[in-house]
Design a protein around this motif. Sequence first.
Motif, short mmCIF file in Angstrom:
data_model
loop_
_atom_site.label_atom_id
_atom_site.label_comp_id
_atom_site.label_asym_id
_atom_site.label_seq_id
_atom_site.Cartn_x
_atom_site.Cartn_y
_atom_site.Cartn_z
N UNK A 138 0.79 -1.23 0.00
CA UNK A 138 0.00 0.00 0.00
C UNK A 138 0.82 1.29 0.00
N UNK A 139 2.13 1.21 0.32
CA UNK A 139 2.94 2.43 0.39
C UNK A 139 4.42 2.08 0.32
N UNK A 140 5.24 3.13 0.23
CA UNK A 140 6.69 3.00 0.24
C UNK A 140 7.24 3.99 1.27
N UNK A 141 8.16 3.52 2.11
CA UNK A 141 8.78 4.42 3.07
C UNK A 141 10.24 4.62 2.69
N UNK B 59 2.43 7.21 -0.98
CA UNK B 59 1.42 6.28 -1.48
C UNK B 59 1.90 5.72 -2.81
N UNK B 60 1.23 4.68 -3.29
CA UNK B 60 1.60 4.12 -4.59
C UNK B 60 1.42 5.17 -5.70
N UNK B 61 0.37 6.01 -5.60
CA UNK B 61 0.14 7.05 -6.60
C UNK B 61 1.28 8.08 -6.58
N UNK C 1 3.93 9.02 -9.59
CA UNK C 1 4.20 10.38 -10.03
C UNK C 1 5.70 10.69 -9.96
N UNK C 2 6.35 10.26 -8.89
CA UNK C 2 7.79 10.49 -8.74
C UNK C 2 8.56 9.80 -9.86
N UNK C 3 8.23 8.55 -10.15
CA UNK C 3 8.92 7.81 -11.21
C UNK C 3 8.75 8.52 -12.56
N UNK C 4 7.54 9.01 -12.84
CA UNK C 4 7.30 9.72 -14.10
C UNK C 4 8.06 11.04 -14.13
N UNK C 5 8.11 11.74 -12.99
CA UNK C 5 8.74 13.05 -12.93
C UNK C 5 10.23 13.00 -13.21
N UNK C 6 10.86 11.88 -12.91
CA UNK C 6 12.30 11.77 -13.12
C UNK C 6 12.67 11.86 -14.60
N UNK C 7 11.72 11.59 -15.49
CA UNK C 7 12.01 11.59 -16.93
C UNK C 7 11.34 12.74 -17.68
#
Length: 82
Positions: free
Chosen positions: A34-37, A54-56, A60-66
Motif C-alpha cells: 500500500x505504500x513506500x517508506x 502512497x503508490x500514486x 508520479x515520482x517515477x514519471x517526474x524523473x524523466x
Amino acid sequence: MFTIEHDFDATVITLVDEGDSPLGEDVTITAFAECVTVEQFDARDDVVQKITLTQAQLQDLAAALDLPEGVYRLQKEAPEQG
C-alpha cells in the motif's frame, strides 16, 4: 552500492553511499503493497527521518524523473476493449 532483501510483507532496498567524502548516511526504502517508506539517519538530530509515499505518489515520482520542468497530472489508461 545497494542491497535488495525480500521480507514477508515488503521489499527492502538499502542505498549505500560509497563516493568521495563527505559520505551520506544509508538510505533505506521499504516497499509495501500500500505504500513506500524512505528512511535516513540524521546525525545532526540523532534521529531517523522517515517519509511515506502512497503508490500514486511513487508513480508520479517515477514519471517526474524523466520529464522536463512543468506541471503534470498522470491519467490512467482505459482498458482495451476486445
